[in-house]
Write a protein that holds these residues in place. Structure first.
Motif, PDB file in Angstrom:
ATOM      1  N   SER B 287       0.866  -1.172   0.000  1.00 36.21           N
ATOM      2  CA  SER B 287       0.000   0.000   0.000  1.00 36.21           C
ATOM      3  C   SER B 287       0.904   1.224   0.000  1.00 36.21           C
ATOM      4  N   TYR B 288       0.552   2.158  -0.869  1.00 34.40           N
ATOM      5  CA  TYR B 288       1.387   3.360  -0.973  1.00 34.40           C
ATOM      6  C   TYR B 288       0.471   4.561  -1.140  1.00 34.40           C
ATOM      7  N   GLU B 289       0.421   5.393  -0.104  1.00 29.58           N
ATOM      8  CA  GLU B 289      -0.378   6.621  -0.159  1.00 29.58           C
ATOM      9  C   GLU B 289       0.557   7.751   0.223  1.00 29.58           C
ATOM     10  N   PRO B 290       1.236   8.328  -0.740  1.00 30.17           N
ATOM     11  CA  PRO B 290       2.253   9.314  -0.360  1.00 30.17           C
ATOM     12  C   PRO B 290       1.693  10.537   0.341  1.00 30.17           C
ATOM     13  N   ILE B 297       4.179   0.592   2.310  1.00 30.11           N
ATOM     14  CA  ILE B 297       4.035  -0.421   3.354  1.00 30.11           C
ATOM     15  C   ILE B 297       3.852  -1.767   2.674  1.00 30.11           C
TER      16      ILE B 297
END
Lengths: 317, 343
Positions: B287-290, B297
């Motif tokens: 999961s990647y939410e910049p 993660i």
């Protein structure tokens, strides 16, 4: 030509009572955000100003509607439940919001475990913060769910197509960058309304409202603002692609927007405006996107969304 | 040549007998030594078959009745006369014969039947030398002319030889212990140095010691959490020190159930990583939410570790109960990260 398209929005902006000299402006941050969402390397200032306008108007309207809902249930603050209630009609967007909330919980849980100071802070604060947002969301949806389809969303594991497309676009964008450009891109991606919470609060200017949003509702509003910008970029890119006339290909409409962009980015020229930056999203693209989004098509369109009575089609919900 | 054929027939007879799982009626020849071994292990034909292959390849000059179709034509031509011989042998063994130059089906079927992976049979292939009895001499040279590149491993494993030279450093260890007696937190807070106690905020004493530099939360039930140590031994030592402090204050503290709950490690791969690519290809794990958090993660399933991967190349690993899990997780992720190196 574009005046009629802009008119529903301009009336809305004039009715929001916004003064011309606004103290807080997100224009420069928005320019970075537009770049991170798929626009060219130097998005136009006019585009950023227009996007800011649109987002601000939509958020204010959303806040007013949320305040009404809040009043209905006799609460003193606008809480996340009110916003979830407003979004109940659109499953996909609601799911995206829920995923965002869960990710926030998950991330704080992990980061807490890494830094011992964070661990102590959390213990000292006394409350059990783990999965707080998830609990709120679950309890609320449980209470309003009549048909069981809202609760089914929690187990639902479908791929979010919009998010997928955004990921693919970002991947394509970053593949051709060198490491300096990529570092810049990453920094732009990290910008969000929630990072600048106090500025966001001022920008929203809830002082005139009776019922104000609480902390978690502000988080969600910041997320919705970001989602609105992202939606606008998605739609504007589609519009821009449509504007490029491709001779001889009858199925050009059916091919996905991002695919076309990738293959013809070299040839795509600004169909409207004589700007030097041919890659950047123009304000006319944004206006056209909003016009199309709000356009009522079909026999049942007057009944499809309750929020259109305000004359505004919300992009975020 | 005669000897070759003789060995071949013997070998094939043995294989057929093995198929029937009946003791072979062959005289034990010393070159094909593990005959007695074979008799004992008749219930385990797979292992025997393997050992057969090893023996056969050493002794008969590497000619084993296995699939040679992967070899380029010049080599298979050399085997052609042998394949002709083989095909006669195959008939006995009740297999489908195919055109001689192309394949030797039965042994490959035997392969399949006995569950051999092609990698193990390819290993034996690499030592094949048509028409030469002195395998020992030729084994070193032959592999050069054989197209080893065409031998592809079945499972997409990362090659072991490319291990990273980077070792993750442990940053934090969280452990718990049981002092096994009820404690009076107020008394502890009053008499102990470096102790904080604020019952309105939190129902535990926070104590710190300087060596090893750690912090402990001590509860009135006697349970204790110790954080901040950089190794397992240090964590245990620190926990014992806290127990001693409590003991010296007059409580009958013991030191029971010491358990490491979480270990955090970190390291630097020293190249920038293109996270957008990683999140797209490893969607089910990452999961990647910049906007929320600058790192990706990654939830690794085996071992069950969470990795935080940053654009700069720094990697943080958490969720381990044992040091080996951290090392294993890093060795797993390193080749993946190399694939997304941002030049």
């Amino acid at each position: 030509m574009n005046n009629t398209a802009a008119s529903p929005m301009s009336t809305a902006t004039s009715s929001s009572g916004r003064s011309t000299g606004k103290s807080t402006s997100f224009a420069s941050e928005l320019q970075s955000m537009l770049f991170s969402l798929g626009d060219s390397r130097r998005p136009l200032h006019e585009t950023a100003v227009l996007v800011e306008d649109v987002v601000h108007t939509q958020l204010i309207n959303l806040l007013h509607q949320a305040a009404e809902v809040s009043q209905l249930r006799g609460a003193r603050v606008i809480s996340p439940e009110d916003l979830l209630f407003l979004m109940r009609k659109d499953k996909k967007k609601l799911r995206r919001l829920l995923k965002y909330m869960f990710f926030r919980d998950y991330k704080s849980k992990i980061v807490k475990g890494i830094d011992e100071d964070d661990l102590l802070e959390d213990k000292l604060s006394g409350s059990n913060n783990a999965n707080k947002r998830q609990k709120i969301a679950q309890d609320f949806l449980n209470s309003i769910d009549q048909t069981g389809e809202l609760l089914a969303m929690f187990e639902d594991d479908e791929i979010d197509e919009v998010k997928q497309e955004r990921m693919e676009r970002a991947e394509r964008q970053t593949r051709i960058m060198d490491s300096a450009q990529y570092a810049e891109f990453c920094e732009s991606r990290q910008l969000s309304f929630s990072k600048k919470a106090s500025k966001f609060r001022d920008w929203l200017d809830c002082s005139s409202m009776e019922i104000k949003p609480d902390v978690m509702a502000m988080e969600i509003l910041a997320y919705l603002a970001y989602e609105t910008v992202a939606q606008l970029v998605d739609l504007a890119l589609l519009v821009r692609q449509d504007m490029v006339t491709k001779a001889g290909d009858p199925f050009s409409h059916a091919i996905s927007a991002t695919f076309i962009q990738y293959h013809s980015s070299a040839e795509s020229t600004a169909a409207c405006g004589v700007e030097a930056h041919s890659d950047a999203i123009q304000p006319c693209h944004i206006r056209e996107a909003i016009r199309r989004y709000g356009h009522k098509i079909g026999p049942l369109s007057p009944f499809t969304s309750a929020y259109r009575r305000a004359g505004m089609a919300f992009l975020a919900c | 040549m005669e000897r070759e054929e003789r060995y071949l027939e013997l070998y094939l007879d043995r294989c057929s007998a093995q198929d029937d799982l009946a003791p072979p009626g062959l005289p034990p020849l010393s070159p094909v030594a593990p005959y007695d071994v074979y008799v004992c292990n008749s219930s385990n034909p797979e292992a025997v078959f393997n050992s057969h292959l090893e023996e056969v390849k050493e002794i008969t000059g590497g000619f084993s009745a296995v699939d040679l179709s992967f070899l380029p034509d010049e080599l298979t031509q050399e085997n052609k006369d042998q394949t002709v011989v083989r095909s006669k042998g195959e008939d006995e063994e009740n297999c489908k014969t195919q055109s001689p130059p192309s394949k030797l089906p039965l042994p490959s079927q035997q392969d399949a039947g006995l569950g051999l992976t092609s990698s193990s049979s390819s290993d034996s292939h690499s030592h094949l030398q048509p028409g030469d009895a002195n395998s020992g001499q030729h084994t070193p040279e032959k592999p050069d002319s054989l197209p080893l590149a065409s031998i592809a491993p079945m499972t997409p494993m990362t090659p072991v030889s490319e291990g990273s030279e980077i070792v993750p450093q442990l940053q934090n260890i969280v452990s718990t212990a049981n002092l096994a007696c009820k404690l009076d937190l107020k008394k502890i807070a009053l008499h102990a140095k470096n102790a904080e106690y604020n019952p309105k905020r939190f129902a535990a004493v926070i104590m710190r010691i300087r060596e090893p530099r750690t912090t402990a939360l001590i509860f009135s039930s006697g349970k204790m959490v110790c954080t901040g140590a950089k190794s397992e031994e240090q964590s245990r030592l620190a926990a014992r020190k806290y127990a001693r402090v409590v003991q010296k204050l007059g409580f009958p503290a013991r030191f029971l159930d010491f358990k490491i709950q979480n270990m955090v490690g970190s390291c630097d791969v020293r190249f920038p990583i293109r996270l957008e690519g990683l999140v797209l290809t490893h969607q089910q794990f990452s999961s990647y939410e910049p906007e929320l958090f600058p790192g990706l993660i990654y939830r690794m399933v085996k071992p069950r570790i969470v990795l935080l991967i940053f654009v700069s190349g720094k990697v943080v690993l958490t969720g381990a109960k044992d040091r080996s899990e951290i090392y294993e997780a890093f060795e797993n992720i390193y080749p993946i990260l190399k694939g997304f190196k941002k030049a």
